[in-house]
Design a protein around this motif. Structure first.
Motif, PDB file in Angstrom:
ATOM      1  N   LYS A  42       0.952  -1.245  -0.004  1.00 42.39           N
ATOM      2  CA  LYS A  42       0.117  -0.038  -0.147  1.00 42.39           C
ATOM      3  C   LYS A  42       0.752   1.363  -0.034  1.00 42.39           C
ATOM      4  O   LYS A  42       0.596   2.039  -0.776  1.00 42.39           O
ATOM      5  N   ALA A  43       1.763   1.102   0.859  1.00 46.32           N
ATOM      6  CA  ALA A  43       2.722   2.439   0.952  1.00 46.32           C
ATOM      7  C   ALA A  43       3.440   2.792  -0.451  1.00 46.32           C
ATOM      8  O   ALA A  43       3.715   3.926  -0.530  1.00 46.32           O
ATOM      9  N   LEU A  44       3.475   1.847  -1.430  1.00 43.89           N
ATOM     10  CA  LEU A  44       4.222   1.838  -2.561  1.00 43.89           C
ATOM     11  C   LEU A  44       3.189   2.095  -3.741  1.00 43.89           C
ATOM     12  O   LEU A  44       3.715   2.066  -4.727  1.00 43.89           O
ATOM     13  N   ALA A  45       2.048   2.445  -3.390  1.00 41.11           N
ATOM     14  CA  ALA A  45       1.036   2.866  -4.373  1.00 41.11           C
ATOM     15  C   ALA A  45       1.319   3.840  -5.113  1.00 41.11           C
ATOM     16  O   ALA A  45       0.955   3.944  -6.405  1.00 41.11           O
ATOM     17  N   GLY A  46       2.115   4.739  -4.897  1.00 39.29           N
ATOM     18  CA  GLY A  46       2.556   5.842  -5.714  1.00 39.29           C
ATOM     19  C   GLY A  46       3.364   5.493  -6.822  1.00 39.29           C
ATOM     20  O   GLY A  46       3.608   6.217  -7.855  1.00 39.29           O
ATOM     21  N   LEU A  47       4.202   4.365  -6.423  1.00 37.11           N
ATOM     22  CA  LEU A  47       5.256   4.165  -7.651  1.00 37.11           C
ATOM     23  C   LEU A  47       4.746   3.571  -8.907  1.00 37.11           C
ATOM     24  O   LEU A  47       4.902   4.252 -10.184  1.00 37.11           O
ATOM     25  N   VAL A  49       1.914   5.101 -10.060  1.00 38.68           N
ATOM     26  CA  VAL A  49       1.672   6.294 -10.678  1.00 38.68           C
ATOM     27  C   VAL A  49       2.620   6.895 -11.379  1.00 38.68           C
ATOM     28  O   VAL A  49       2.690   7.482 -12.537  1.00 38.68           O
ATOM     29  N   VAL A  50       3.846   6.932 -10.625  1.00 44.63           N
ATOM     30  CA  VAL A  50       5.175   7.618 -11.095  1.00 44.63           C
ATOM     31  C   VAL A  50       5.572   6.851 -12.239  1.00 44.63           C
ATOM     32  O   VAL A  50       5.900   7.572 -13.326  1.00 44.63           O
ATOM     33  N   LEU A  52       3.556   4.754 -14.430  1.00 41.71           N
ATOM     34  CA  LEU A  52       2.818   5.645 -15.460  1.00 41.71           C
ATOM     35  C   LEU A  52       3.070   6.954 -16.081  1.00 41.71           C
ATOM     36  O   LEU A  52       2.961   7.241 -17.245  1.00 41.71           O
ATOM     37  N   LEU A  53       3.202   7.757 -15.259  1.00 37.89           N
ATOM     38  CA  LEU A  53       3.717   9.169 -15.666  1.00 37.89           C
ATOM     39  C   LEU A  53       4.883   9.237 -16.562  1.00 37.89           C
ATOM     40  O   LEU A  53       4.837   9.518 -17.804  1.00 37.89           O
ATOM     41  N   GLN A  56       4.102   7.785 -19.884  1.00 39.59           N
ATOM     42  CA  GLN A  56       3.615   8.593 -20.700  1.00 39.59           C
ATOM     43  C   GLN A  56       4.158   9.936 -21.263  1.00 39.59           C
ATOM     44  O   GLN A  56       3.998  10.211 -22.422  1.00 39.59           O
TER      45      GLN A  56
END
Lengths: 549, 160
Positions: A42-47, A49-50, A52-53, A56
């Motif tokens: 859960k703590a790594l949920a941002g990874l 997203v990064v 994916l960015l 893109q």
């Protein structure tokens, strides 16, 4: 009311608590691996997203590269090496050159600054304001101003103070040199300790000074316009040609990197057949119209019969009693100048001549009049002049207005595209162009927008310095003040003086050489005669004479 | 029927907002990094109101301008990453709010302050920059915004 508030606070407290717990609670009823591992995941949920960015961004970069109209355009127009047409600025080395300046008014001071010399008070003021970066970083030319000649005591004293200030350019402090004031120009010429002269007097002295300086064996830099009357040009030309000294006229535009790129574009024929060269002047201020005898409080500027050698100032022009107005606003009088032609058109014409090698026009016709500033001198406020070049198949026009500051670019019109060239450069395709028709159809270029755009790149704020008067602005827009070479801002006048000095040291011919200056001089005389005598003028290239038609 | 008080939804929306603003700032930073020609010069030159003198000072000095450009680029990247990963979220949120308020104050949409840079909307006093700046404060004050982020591990460790 109070209970309502408490109620709200309670609710907010509960909400925050419950939200903060929510993170820990969520997903606990799933059949997931151990709670500890789940927390880490859960703590790594941002990874992701990064990630994916990042993905893109890569996709977008690839897409932009493939579909970049600019890149396609650069490829199709073959512009990738356009920047390499700009000459880098090299160091200037050699023996110290001893320069004498004749005429230390506004322009004389500007040229001294471009050589690296500035009055100490002005240097300190600008230095404190942090606006001297460009000045300090320009190379040390290794010159000394060793002579000043001015008929006005105040200007001569200022010139000496400027010349005595150490050079701070190139990060060095130069050796001090003695500076001498000469009471006449011939005294200066007679001094063997002067190697070269800069002539920045009012225009009615330019021709005889240049001629005599050439005869005296000095290298010469003469401000525009080099002549005021036709009869001055041949003796000047012959004197300079028969001396083996270096002559440069004060037409500095060729030093601008934008000029060099414009020339490259023209040489490649990107405009198609050229039919019309358009030069203009639009200014709208008393200062811009050379009404300069009053200070900012409306009081006459300093100077009187005692401090100004009036007879010497008048020179060969007819006698009139001393006049502060004539002394400071001389550019408004045909007695001392050719007005718009000598002051501003000279730059315009030289720019076109350097770009296209137009030479001297076949015929010239001028119209206009003094309709607004009728109390000052006799030069026109509105002036329109046509210059015909039948052999080359184009007309040059000069349209000038001293009561409107609308910006009209220096333009070159071709069958396929038109170019605006000054401080910036644009090339815009013509909607009916055959050359660019296919590119227009494909949407690669658009007749309503430039297909090439080169910004001066210079930071305007620092380039124009703190002093941004109407005429400084005008000069900046026309590319006559600063330029960007190799990512650095350069003073165009510094580069122009440097070219002259480098030719003195190493041989070679500067850009505004005597041939070019002759062509501009004759053209100005043709236009001036046409305006003043209300006739068409024609150039006889065999007799080298202007014919009145 | 989902209740709007559902805690999961509250957390989810906060975290989603954190991801979105983080994405926006991170991309703004990356864009500037990938376009070396980019400079804040144009933006600063348009500055109005109380910070215009400060902006003028920056652009009048090329070395200061370069430093400001670099700080801005890397600041945006750091804040963006901080928000998405929820790493030092509070610092990132406060820094982000500060930076965006600075943008806002450089060119506030006040009455009589015409804008030379074309805008994609119409604003009076409030614009998207201001809203985004204030929205970021949510991440500083709501602990739930730190869910799904590295801070939750750090905090956990500290607690242990």
């Amino acid at each position: 009311m109070a209970s309502e508030m408490n109620d709200k606070n309670d609710k907010r407290g509960r909400l925050e608590n419950s939200i903060s717990k929510a993170g820990n609670m969520s997903g606990q009823n799933q059949n997931n691996p151990s709670p500890g591992r789940r927390k880490v995941l859960k703590a790594l949920a941002g990874l992701p997203v990064v990630g994916l960015l990042g993905l893109q961004v890569l996709r977008k970069t690839n897409y932009d590269n493939k579909h970049s109209l600019q890149r396609q355009l650069v490829d199709e127009l073959g512009l990738s090496d356009l920047m390499s047409s700009v000459k880098p600025v090299t160091a200037s080395e050699g023996e110290t050159l001893r320069i004498g300046i004749a005429g230390f008014g506004v322009r004389g001071g500007q040229l001294a600054a471009s050589l690296g010399f500035m009055e100490k008070s002005e240097f300190d003021k600008k230095s404190a304001a942090g606006s001297l970066d460009a000045h300090i970083s320009q190379g040390n030319l290794n010159v000394a101003i060793t002579g000043i000649c001015d008929v006005f005591d105040l200007h001569a004293e200022r010139g000496i103070a400027v010349a005595q200030h150490d050079i701070f350019t190139g990060g060095e402090i130069a050796k001090k040199h003695p500076v001498k004031r000469y009471m006449t120009f011939h005294d200066m010429l007679a001094d063997k300790n002067i190697d070269a002269v800069i002539i920045s007097t009012p225009d009615h002295h330019h021709a005889w000074m240049t001629t005599d300086a050439a005869k005296a064996g000095k290298h010469i830099y003469t401000e525009k316009a080099i002549i005021r009357r036709e009869e001055e040009i041949e003796p000047l030309y012959k004197a300079v040609k028969s001396s083996n000294k270096v002559f440069q006229a004060g037409h500095q535009y060729p030093q601008n990197s934008v000029f060099q790129q414009a020339k490259e574009i023209l040489d490649r024929g990107m405009l198609g057949d050229v039919s019309h060269l358009e030069t203009t002047t639009n200014r709208n201020s008393e200062e811009g119209a050379w009404i300069r005898h009053l200070d900012s409080n409306g009081k006459p500027k300093p100077g009187d019969k005692k401090s100004i050698d009036w007879k010497q100032w008048l020179g060969n022009s007819s006698y009139v009693p001393f006049s502060t107005q004539r002394y400071y606003s001389w550019a408004r009088y045909f007695d001392y100048d050719t007005g718009l032609y000598g002051q501003l058109f000279s730059h315009e014409y030289d720019a076109m001549n350097q770009l296209l090698g137009i030479g001297i026009p076949d015929t010239v016709v001028a119209t206009g009049g003094q309709y607004y500033y009728t109390d000052f001198g006799d030069i026109p406020d509105v002036l329109h002049t046509n210059f015909e070049f039948p052999d080359k198949g184009y007309t040059l026009t000069y349209s000038a207005n001293l009561t409107s500051s609308k910006f009209r670019p220096r333009s070159i019109y071709g069958k396929d595209a038109w170019m605006a060239v000054g401080g910036d450069l644009t090339v815009t395709p013509d909607g009916r162009s055959e050359k660019y028709g296919d590119m227009i159809k494909r949407g690669l270029v658009n007749p309503s927008a430039p297909m090439i755009e080169i910004k001066r790149g210079a930071l305007t704020a620092s380039a124009v310095d703190a002093v941004s008067s109407a005429s400084t602005r005008y000069y900046e827009d026309r590319g006559l003040v600063s330029t960007n070479i190799g990512g650095r801002i350069w003073d165009v006048n510094h580069l122009h003086l440097k070219e002259w000095i480098d030719c003195i040291r190493n041989g070679g011919t500067p850009s505004a050489n005597i041939e070019k200056a002759y062509e501009v001089g004759v053209t100005i005389a043709m236009a001036d005669i046409s305006y003043r005598e209300k006739c068409r003028t024609k150039w006889d290239p065999v007799q080298r004479k202007i014919i009145r038609l | 029927m989902v209740s709007i008080n559902n805690q999961k939804w509250q957390t989810g929306i906060l975290v989603a907002l954190r991801f979105l603003i983080g994405w926006h700032l991170l991309y703004e930073g990356l864009f500037k990094l990938l376009h070396p020609d980019w400079s804040s010069l144009g933006f600063l030159a348009e500055s109005k109101w109380i910070l215009s003198g400060f902006a003028e000072w920056i652009i009048s000095n090329s070395s200061v301008l370069n430093i400001v450009d670099a700080l801005n680029t890397w600041g945006l990247i750091a804040i963006g990453l901080g928000l998405i990963l929820s790493l030092f979220t509070r610092i990132a949120a406060f820094a982000g709010t500060g930076l965006l308020l600075l943008y806002y104050l450089m060119n506030p949409p006040f009455i009589g302050m015409g804008h030379a840079i074309p805008l994609e909307g119409n604003y009076l006093i409030v614009n998207k920059t201001l809203i985004e700046a204030v929205a970021m404060l949510l991440f500083a004050i709501f602990p739930a915004a730190h869910c799904y982020g590295l801070d939750s591990l750090i905090n956990k460790r500290k607690k242990n």
